[in-house]
Design an enzyme around this catalytic site. Structure first.
Site, mmCIF file in Angstrom:
data_model
loop_
_atom_site.group_PDB
_atom_site.id
_atom_site.type_symbol
_atom_site.label_atom_id
_atom_site.label_comp_id
_atom_site.label_asym_id
_atom_site.label_seq_id
_atom_site.Cartn_x
_atom_site.Cartn_y
_atom_site.Cartn_z
ATOM 1 N N ASP A 1 -6.241 -3.820 10.401
ATOM 2 C CA ASP A 1 -7.508 -3.198 10.768
ATOM 3 C C ASP A 1 -8.139 -3.885 11.973
ATOM 4 O O ASP A 1 -8.726 -3.226 12.818
ATOM 5 C CB ASP A 1 -8.485 -3.200 9.580
ATOM 6 N N GLU B 1 -11.514 -8.627 9.257
ATOM 7 C CA GLU B 1 -10.749 -7.500 9.783
ATOM 8 C C GLU B 1 -11.604 -6.570 10.626
ATOM 9 O O GLU B 1 -11.137 -5.567 11.140
ATOM 10 C CB GLU B 1 -10.094 -6.725 8.635
ATOM 11 N N CYS C 1 -2.942 -12.096 6.757
ATOM 12 C CA CYS C 1 -2.210 -11.288 5.802
ATOM 13 C C CYS C 1 -1.857 -9.904 6.351
ATOM 14 O O CYS C 1 -1.569 -8.990 5.616
ATOM 15 C CB CYS C 1 -2.997 -11.153 4.506
ATOM 16 N N HIS D 1 11.833 9.176 -10.270
ATOM 17 C CA HIS D 1 13.269 8.926 -10.412
ATOM 18 C C HIS D 1 13.891 8.530 -9.079
ATOM 19 O O HIS D 1 14.694 7.615 -8.998
ATOM 20 C CB HIS D 1 13.978 10.193 -10.900
ATOM 21 N N ARG E 1 -7.480 -9.333 -3.262
ATOM 22 C CA ARG E 1 -8.466 -8.651 -2.429
ATOM 23 C C ARG E 1 -9.252 -7.705 -3.320
ATOM 24 O O ARG E 1 -8.674 -6.878 -4.034
ATOM 25 C CB ARG E 1 -7.782 -7.852 -1.328
#
Lengths: 571, 89
Positions: free
Chosen positions: A456, A432, A503, A190, A333
């Site tokens: 990363d 990465e 990205c 909520h 991915r």
């Protein structure tokens, strides 16, 4: 710095107001005399009626303000308050066991809460929370203490609580608070739904936050990254204020930039795409002018559940995204679970250093059933739009080959079953890991594209845990080592005629856009809300200057000089 | 005492919303006592909380017993309600 779940976007800086949890504080069970029984029952019934009136009143106000669809959140409360199981049981306890109203109420509510909490169904467990909330409302009227010290809440307040009920959030709306931070709740709680509709930032799932923050402390709520910074220093405040400023600029730029291409002043076209993790974000990608999705994080479907998601569920989500963004491409991915991402079916495997452990492609190649299910779902969805896939945590070219071999096997299965899919679907590697970056030339020869995951990559290159506040500052995207790796990756891709995208968070920083353009980046994939600012930065740049800037910056080693060069000529 | 057995046709099972509609009907019959039984578990047909604890999944069987003035009319009303997939209605 506290890490939670980002529930509603935005950044707020203000003074904390910590809400007391009325439930624990005020319940004093005691035995009452026979003469008091009638009074206690009457007190309870009066409190129950008041609570019902409150709920109806809040429902009405909520409906006026935000429309019918939010008001249904209150149905459950109203029904619980009217429920004979609650009312009769409390009255029975008062009469038979001569307990005061508070004590009887708390016993019944806790018993009901326990019953629901032990249920298998996640939805029903959540109803246990509603029972507690409803019970608390009655209790507030019994003890006569309003939970929210509204006189303390001002326009500069950040509200910190164990949990916020929809009623609380509405009361707080009138006080125009800046943000919420709560201990419990998820992305669909909520609190999250309402904060998003109120367009204020919120972070949920912050363990012990009410005991870690005192009212009056300065806090920053970063609803983009799911962080709460307690008692920030001047520099941190300054950097967040800058980010806030960026958000305001974005709002204005949004309208004009949405339909404009990302093209430099001297006519070089790049692509600005989005990073998302749920089909519901497709609308936001389009409304911000995103040209597809450069990173669809598939992990959320795998978290907090007992089994891996079935193929049909994945297929239907992927198809929805692909159809929604057609003809733009969507890069999915492959699931990067393991690491710091907790997966229930495998929670017995505890690793000492999960970030460097069995995660990403390593996990997928080990648990091929999970991997194949996802690949099948993606291939089937590829018949409905332009899907591309990429493999995370690849550390050497053989892993990519192994992953591709699985992909080909699944394609063969689908062909046998005459299931349609896009035979030309591109597959690439997320770069990465430094070892992949340093061998990007070998990977680029076989991969259809490269996508740089800077979060990363920076963390592994600089040996810095970015969630550790003692060292987070050392995770510098402009470290010369990082910049050199970026150049190496982009050059390797281009030498094989393969596009290179980015990205990570780095691609969304407008200050860094010229450097990345100069390095030759083809695709910027950023949070939907960052698309306009990145487009704007591209449109203000010229490729000639950007190349010059990239060459100059690569020749530097000192952080201060690099910063200086970047901010030169900027206000 | 009138009783009737129903199969749950609501695709997501009987969660709070469908039960809320159920209670919306039963609570109008003030003088009727209603009991719902599923797999030997019993709940007050006017208590949302009690009904939720039945965890009635799609395809499961509910036996509703009604006692009092208007019991038959009540069962007829429930018959109309439970014939539907309440998640799609």
């Amino acid at each position: 710095m506290l890490k939670g779940i980002a529930a509603s976007r935005g950044i707020a800086i203000g003074k904390a107001v910590v809400l007391e949890e009325a439930w624990d504080a005020c319940v004093l069970p005691r035995t009452v005399s026979i003469d008091e029984v009638k009074t206690e029952v009457a007190r309870f019934e009066a409190a129950l009626r008041k609570a019902e009136t409150d709920v109806r009143e809040t429902e009405r106000r909520l409906e006026q303000r935000m429309g019918r669809k939010f008001a249904h959140l209150f149905e459950a409360y109203a029904l619980i308050l009217q429920d004979p199981m609650l009312r009769d049981e409390v009255i029975r306890l008062i009469e038979r066991e001569r307990v005061n109203a508070e004590g009887a109420l708390s016993r019944v509510v806790e018993k009901l809460h326990r019953t629901f909490s032990e249920m298998e169904d996640a939805y029903l467990r959540e109803r246990g929370r509603d029972v507690l909330d409803a019970g608390r409302k009655i209790l507030e009227h019994l003890v006569g203490a309003p939970r929210i010290p509204l006189e303390q809440v001002s326009e500069a307040s950040v509200v910190i609580a164990h949990n916020l009920t929809p009623a609380d959030t509405v009361a707080l709306r009138d006080a125009h608070v800046l943000a919420f931070a709560t201990e419990i709740g998820g992305r669909d709680s909520h609190t999250a739904i309402l904060a998003q509709s109120l367009e204020i930032p919120a972070v949920v799932g912050l363990k012990d936050v009410t005991s870690r923050i005192k009212s009056g402390t300065m806090v920053i709520v970063d609803g983009n990254q799911g962080l709460v910074v307690v008692d920030p220093d001047a520099r941190t405040i300054e950097s967040y204020r800058r980010e806030q400023g960026v958000l305001v600029v974005r709002e204005k730029a949004l309208e004009q930039l949405r339909d404009q291409p990302a093209v430099t002043k001297d006519g070089v076209r790049v692509v600005v795409a989005a990073n998302i993790d749920d089909p519901s974000e497709v609308r936001s990608v389009l409304s911000h002018g995103g040209e597809g999705v450069g990173l669809y994080r598939t992990e959320s479907a795998y978290l907090n559940r007992k089994e891996f998601p079935p193929e049909e569920e994945l297929f239907s989500a992927y198809r929805q995204v692909a159809e929604g963004l057609r003809p733009h491409p969507v890069v999915f991915r492959i699931v990067d679970v393991g690491g710091d991402r907790y997966v229930q079916p495998f929670n017995l495997v505890r690793e000492e250093n999960p970030n460097l452990g069995l995660r990403g492609i390593r996990f997928c190649l080990r648990h091929q059933d999970v991997f194949r299910t996802q690949i099948r779902a993606l291939l089937r969805a590829s018949a409905h739009g332009k899907i591309q896939i990429m493999f995370p945590m690849v550390s050497r070219v053989e892993e990519f080959r192994a992953a591709r071999a699985v992909l080909e096997e699944v394609k063969a299965e689908l062909r046998l079953g005459a299931v349609p899919f896009d035979a030309t679907m591109a597959s690439g590697v997320m770069i990465e890991v430094p070892s992949a970056a340093l061998t990007a030339d070998a990977i680029a020869r076989e991969s259809d594209f490269l996508s740089i995951g800077t979060n990363d990559l920076i963390q592994f290159t600089t040996a810095v845990d970015r969630l550790n506040e003692n060292v987070a500052d050392l995770a510098d995207p402009l470290h010369p080592a990082v910049l050199r790796l970026l150049k190496m990756i982009i050059d390797a891709g281009h030498a094989c005629g393969k596009p290179v995208s980015m990205c990570g968070q780095m691609a969304g920083d407008p200050l860094l856009v010229p450097v990345l353009l100069g390095l030759g980046l083809d695709v910027f994939s950023v949070a939907p809300s960052a698309i306009p600012v990145v487009k704007q930065a591209v449109r203000e740049a010229t490729m000639k200057d950007a190349k010059q800037l990239a060459t100059e910056i690569l020749a530097l080693t000192e952080r201060s000089r690099i910063r200086e060069l970047l901010t030169k000529g900027r206000p | 005492m009138p009783a009737k057995s129903f199969t749950v046709r609501t695709s997501g099972g009987m969660h709070a919303r469908p039960w809320a509609r159920f209670v919306g009907i039963t609570s109008r019959y003030r003088s009727v006592t209603i009991t719902v039984v599923k797999d030997g578990m019993e709940a007050d047909g006017k208590s949302l909380l009690g009904l939720l604890t039945l965890e009635a999944e799609p395809g499961s069987t509910l036996v509703v017993t009604a006692d009092g003035d208007g019991a038959e009319t009540l069962l007829a009303e429930l018959d109309v309600l439970l014939a539907k997939d309440l998640d799609k209605d």
